[in-house]
Scaffold this active site. Sequence first.
Site, PDB file in Angstrom:
ATOM      1  N   LYS A  19      44.805  33.003  42.596  1.00  0.00           N
ATOM      2  CA  LYS A  19      43.784  32.430  43.471  1.00  0.00           C
ATOM      3  C   LYS A  19      44.047  30.946  43.718  1.00  0.00           C
ATOM      4  O   LYS A  19      43.844  30.437  44.832  1.00  0.00           O
ATOM      5  CB  LYS A  19      42.403  32.641  42.860  1.00  0.00           C
ATOM      6  CG  LYS A  19      41.978  34.104  42.798  1.00  0.00           C
ATOM      7  CD  LYS A  19      40.644  34.279  42.109  1.00  0.00           C
ATOM      8  CE  LYS A  19      40.215  35.741  42.068  1.00  0.00           C
ATOM      9  NZ  LYS A  19      38.932  35.946  41.387  1.00  0.00           N
ATOM     10  N   SER A  65      33.945  38.821  41.933  1.00  0.00           N
ATOM     11  CA  SER A  65      34.210  37.383  41.889  1.00  0.00           C
ATOM     12  C   SER A  65      33.755  36.643  43.140  1.00  0.00           C
ATOM     13  O   SER A  65      33.843  35.419  43.197  1.00  0.00           O
ATOM     14  CB  SER A  65      35.704  37.131  41.657  1.00  0.00           C
ATOM     15  OG  SER A  65      36.469  37.653  42.713  1.00  0.00           O
TER      16      SER A  65
END
Length: 769
Positions: free
Chosen positions: A719, A676
């Site tokens: 996140k 990611s």
Amino acid sequence: MENELNYMPVVPMRGMVLFPHMTLNFDAARTASVKAIEAASAANSTVFLTAQKDISVEEPSFADVYDVGTVAHIRQVMRMPGGVVRVIVQGVRRGMIDCEIPCDEYLKAGILEYEDSYYDNDNLAAAHKNRLRKTYEEYFSQNPRLTADNFMQVMSAHTLGELCDIVAAGAELEVETNQELLAEFDVCARAEMLTAALQNRMEVLKLERQIAERVKERLDKNQREYYLREQLHVIEEELDGGGTISEAEEYENRIKKLKTTKDTKEKLLKEVDRFLKMPPSSSESAVIRSYLDTVLEMPWNKTTKENNDIQNARAVLDEDHYGLDKVKERIVEYLAVRQMTNGKNSAILCLVGPPGVGKTSVAKSVARALGRKYVRISLGGIHDESDIRGHRKTYIGAMEGRIMAAMKEAKTLNPLILLDEIDKMGVDYKGDPSAALLEVLDYEQNGTFRDHYIEVPFDLSKVLFITTANTLDTVSRPLLDRMEIIELTGYTSAEKFHIAKDYLMPKTLKANGLTEKQLTIADSALREIIEHYTREAGVRKLEQKIGEICRKAAKELLSTRKRVIKVTVKNLEDFLGKPHYRFDMMNEHDEVGVARGLAWTSVGGDTLSIEVNVMPGSGKVELTGKLGDVMKESAVAAISYIRANAKELKVPSDFHKKYDIHIHVPEGAVPKDGPSAGITMATAVVSALTKNPVRNDIAMTGEITLRGRVLPIGGLKEKSLAAYRAGIKDIIIPEENKPDIDDVPDEVRDKLHFIPVTNMDAVLDNALR
């Protein structure tokens, strides 16, 4: 005849009675007894010995001893190692406690001394004397333990009273019987009692000889061990007519009462038949007995009444847990379907999430809501299939598997069994335990589950199984296919605050013996603990920190005169020390070659600063920061994308020949991996090559392809929380992750601007100045 009252020390005797005319040596170890003997020796060496009613009493009082005892003369006292005193005494005459004399160190009393009392009829005494001697002669002939000295001592007795006392002293009678004989002052009545006691003792000796003779008929003279075992067997037959037979009958009756199949009953009855035919001394008999005990302890017939009130289930879940609304809703839906289908739905719930988020406690709440028994099985570290299915009973030390052990513990057919840490099972040469769980967790098969030890089918279809795991990466695919996944993500700071205030504080105060009036923790202090003293997705460490404060507060309350302790941000370091963690805030200014990514960790989300330096060189690419293979491949993919699109990106087309590129992720001691960070690396490299700064208020996450497409990622909620803590305003996310925005808490979603993108062009347009 009654004599005058004399005062003397009293020594309680455990398990023995001293008669007049009898010499006895014994060890005195109790402090009071030793001091009593010392006091008697220092005076006239006269002591009163009486039997103790209950030998287990360590510090007897006058209520714990008999009133009638023996006045004795101390002939010798020897001190032994360990404070023990060995004493030799000579019984003089009978005595009775008349009054208690206060004494702190030992028992002391006024003793009335008695001589033997006789009838005027000398012929009656002579008759008793002759009869007692004849009875003793017969007893002496039957008791091989008596010696010639005993016989001569009895025959040389002059009076009937002396004869009774000498016979009773060597007749191996019970303590209670000896005490009755000692308490009888009438010698004729005493002689009659003693004669009857000797005759009873001879009957016992006769039975012992009969047992010995029966054993002797069976025994092989060269096998001593066989002799001992057979002797025990015959004794058992004499006591209850055959223990094995009665035990087998009990097994049969219990098996016939079981609500199970005919085949199962026949199998168990065959085992009972084998048990009956085997000698009790054989090892196989013990194996069959253990097997039957285990099988009959299983809950074949018993079920608990289940509470099917869905509203009650939701109320219990809300009472025990803060937040987790989607998890609670899914569990209530699951329970509703179970009720509608009468428990026939085949889904097994698997609660997945980081440590400390409440997976195990959710399962406990479900059990409480349904009114089911709760049993937890820890699967962490299991490598042996036999732990699940059990061992064959032919092996030494064989036992049932953990599933059957849990059912035996629950004592009901419909418990809730929690299979904890299902992702921690391993595989080795002993088999695959996850494969053994396939049958357990399949409602189409577990109605006839066979444990290797039990050997007969057992119905697990009424059991409600719930499993937990921290990650699904290590769970086998077939096993995962049988489970329905419910994810428990990490808590936000606000959720942790409410959990700490409403749940953890009352629980921890009670555990440490404190009240809310004695210890208060300010809201600001709780938030400080959450932000800077713990770093986790759950609340386990937070509970430990609150417990640490409670312990120090308890010590301070006891060591000072304070009645109330208040913990604030100012004095928090006095209780917990310096803060342990800090969160990286966003950069103060836009910087060239520095981009901020977002990462998921097992303890929640975090921001990840990626720095790139471009230097004259030969085109080498250096990657540092303890990066994993996947993250290194993302960096290579990002540079390949930039080389292929150098013209559009306004990057020198020959940068890969003229410049060295160094990509570094700070906190180099911490391992980092995952795809990611791909778009973050690409953005930082483009910024360094074009000298365009990256916005300091933006963060990004997404996987990059060689063609510049942005692929979806996981952990968007965690996140986003990390970006929120760092002061970030905008987040670039993959377009395919737009539905995940709904999972982000409202308080965070309202403060962040999500920018969905499909390719790197959109990323660079939003990230670069």
